[in-house]
Design an enzyme around this catalytic site. Structure first.
Site, mmCIF file in Angstrom:
data_model
loop_
_atom_site.group_PDB
_atom_site.id
_atom_site.type_symbol
_atom_site.label_atom_id
_atom_site.label_comp_id
_atom_site.label_asym_id
_atom_site.label_seq_id
_atom_site.Cartn_x
_atom_site.Cartn_y
_atom_site.Cartn_z
ATOM 1 N N TYR A 162 37.674 77.898 93.654
ATOM 2 C CA TYR A 162 38.271 76.955 94.600
ATOM 3 C C TYR A 162 38.001 77.428 96.025
ATOM 4 C CZ TYR A 162 40.910 75.143 90.606
ATOM 5 O OH TYR A 162 41.278 74.605 89.397
ATOM 6 N N HIS A 196 41.865 71.635 96.489
ATOM 7 C CA HIS A 196 42.959 72.569 96.188
ATOM 8 C C HIS A 196 43.772 72.928 97.430
ATOM 9 C CE1 HIS A 196 44.877 75.328 93.283
ATOM 10 N NE2 HIS A 196 44.180 74.666 92.388
#
Length: 459
Positions: A213, A269
């Site tokens: 991420y 995210h």
């Protein structure tokens, strides 16, 4: 010699139930006399009542306990609800990987005391009562415990009805559940190669990430905070500029190499500033993402109005919400396109269904959060809802290791990009507690991500 009426009045209740069962199976000869005072015709009429017209006897909760296990490394917590009916129990997912030990205490100490003696059929009443019983609510620990209870009660209700849970939610509206899987690599070309492999396996929806991420791990640069010995030894570093530049390039390469038919997804995210997320999403619009996930943190919800004005890229949001009321305003304002609920955190099947039904009115689809740190019971709960709701969008795929399958029988299965459930009453997943005990949980969690100077990056 005793009369038939005396025999009827004196025999134990279990014996009378056995007799009724025998009659229902056709073994009526010689048994109608048990019903003293009734003619043969009257007795036959009473006993001929079909099963579906006879209400089930009440069943109470005998005990509620937590089962902790980690066969694939991630902490998993399962709620087991035992009942007064021998052999009847239900399972639900209460996994909160990062704070698993606290959920165990909430279940074993508080939830058990709250539930014992209550009717297993009154799911909504029990949910509402448990939700407010601590006075303060919405916290992730108690919500995970409540989620496990709710799913376990639906599991029991399905078993009592003799039906898979999706039948109780309205029945199937699709033959199986389309899923997206995760592809990636440290370069755009590596990500494209990964996508091709999953396409060969039959997946039509694939999430693409470069590195972890926020492109964490995609660079070998040592950040200044590491040089200064600031932060924890295992803290990760994210180069925000590198990430923001890499995502449009990754989409471009994957589209070029993998074609226009494959549906591509990406998860921000919540790791960059809202205005940077908006600008990046505008840049990937030409590559037609199926959705971009979590562009903003829950603390920055008002930015969705600006995002909507800036781009037509579909947005998925909500895995960090732990109160169903958090979905109301963004859904009414149509700020996002996919309901990204973590069912084992929002409170279980009951509240997830309420949000899903609300979404139908605003043309917002479901995309339940289904990472590896959700138990097979939780994934089954997702799947049963997915089969039943019209406004289903997509489901996150999952693969279970041999160790996990040794602990959990009846896991949902994957085939050519589709998920299917175990077609038995309830949620379809069982647990081997002896096997589960072989894989103890830990209390370690590493979600620390920092900027170059050491500032913590959300989430």
């Amino acid at each position: 010699m005793n009369t038939a009426r005396e025999l009827h009045e004196n025999q134990p209740e279990q014996s009378r139930r056995d007799a009724l069962k025998m009659l229902g199976m056709g073994s009526s000869a010689g048994l109608l006399s048990l019903f003293g005072g009734l003619s043969t015709a009257q007795a036959r009429e009473q006993l001929a009542t079909p099963r579906y017209a006879v209400g089930a006897a009440p069943v109470k909760i005998k005990a509620v306990k937590a089962i902790a296990t980690a066969p694939q490394g991630s902490n998993l917590i399962v709620v087991k609800v035992e009942t007064t009916e021998p052999g009847l129990y239900g399972l639900g997912c209460a996994t909160f990987t990062q704070r698993a030990a606290t959920v165990i205490v909430a279940i074993n100490t508080y939830l058990n005391e709250f539930c014992v003696g209550k009717d297993v059929d009154n799911i909504e009443d029990m949910w509402q009562a448990a939700y407010v019983s601590s006075y303060w609510r919405n916290g992730p620990v108690l919500n995970n415990a409540l989620s496990g209870l709710d799913q376990a009660l639906w599991d029991i209700k399905g078993k009592r009805a003799g039906m898979p849970v999706y039948q109780l939610l309205g029945g199937k509206v699709r033959f199986a559940i389309p899923c997206y899987t995760h592809a990636g690599g440290n370069t755009p070309e590596a990500a494209a190669d990964s996508v091709k492999k999953f396409m060969a396996d039959g997946f039509k929806y694939i999430r693409i990430q470069q590195g972890g991420y926020g492109a964490v791990g995609a660079t070998a640069d040592k950040p200044d905070f590491k040089v200064a010995n600031f932060g924890g030894e295992t803290d990760n570093y994210m180069n925000e500029r590198l990430y923001l530049k890499s995502v449009p390039k990754m989409f471009e390469v994957v589209r070029k190499e993998c074609g226009e038919e494959i549906e591509l997804l990406h998860d921000i995210h919540e790791r960059v500033q809202p205005i940077d997320a908006i600008n990046m999403i505008k840049r990937v619009e030409e590559f037609r993402p199926f959705f971009i996930e979590d562009p903003f943190s829950p603390e920055n919800m008002k930015w969705f109005a600006q995002l909507r004005q800036a781009t037509s890229v579909p947005i998925a949001m909500g895995e960090l919400f732990n109160n169903i009321n958090e979905f109301k305003e963004p859904m009414v304002n149509q700020w996002f396109d996919f309901i990204r609920i973590h069912v084992s955190q929002i409170g279980g099947i009951s509240p997830a269904m309420k949000v899903a039904r609300l979404g139908e009115w605003f043309n917002i689809r479901t995309a339940w959060h289904g990472p590896g740190d959700v138990s097979p019971v939780g994934h089954a709960a997702h799947a049963h809802i997915d089969l039943a709701v019209w406004n289903f969008g997509i489901q996150e795929a999952v693969q279970f290791s041999e160790k996990t399958q040794s602990v959990f029988s009846g896991c949902p299965t994957m085939n050519k990009g589709y998920m299917s459930v175990n077609e038995v009453p309830g949620l379809g997943v069982d647990i081997n507690e002896k096997e589960a005990a072989k894989y103890p949980i830990s209390t370690k969690s590493n979600w620390q991500v920092r900027k170059m100077d050491g500032t913590i990056i959300r989430p």
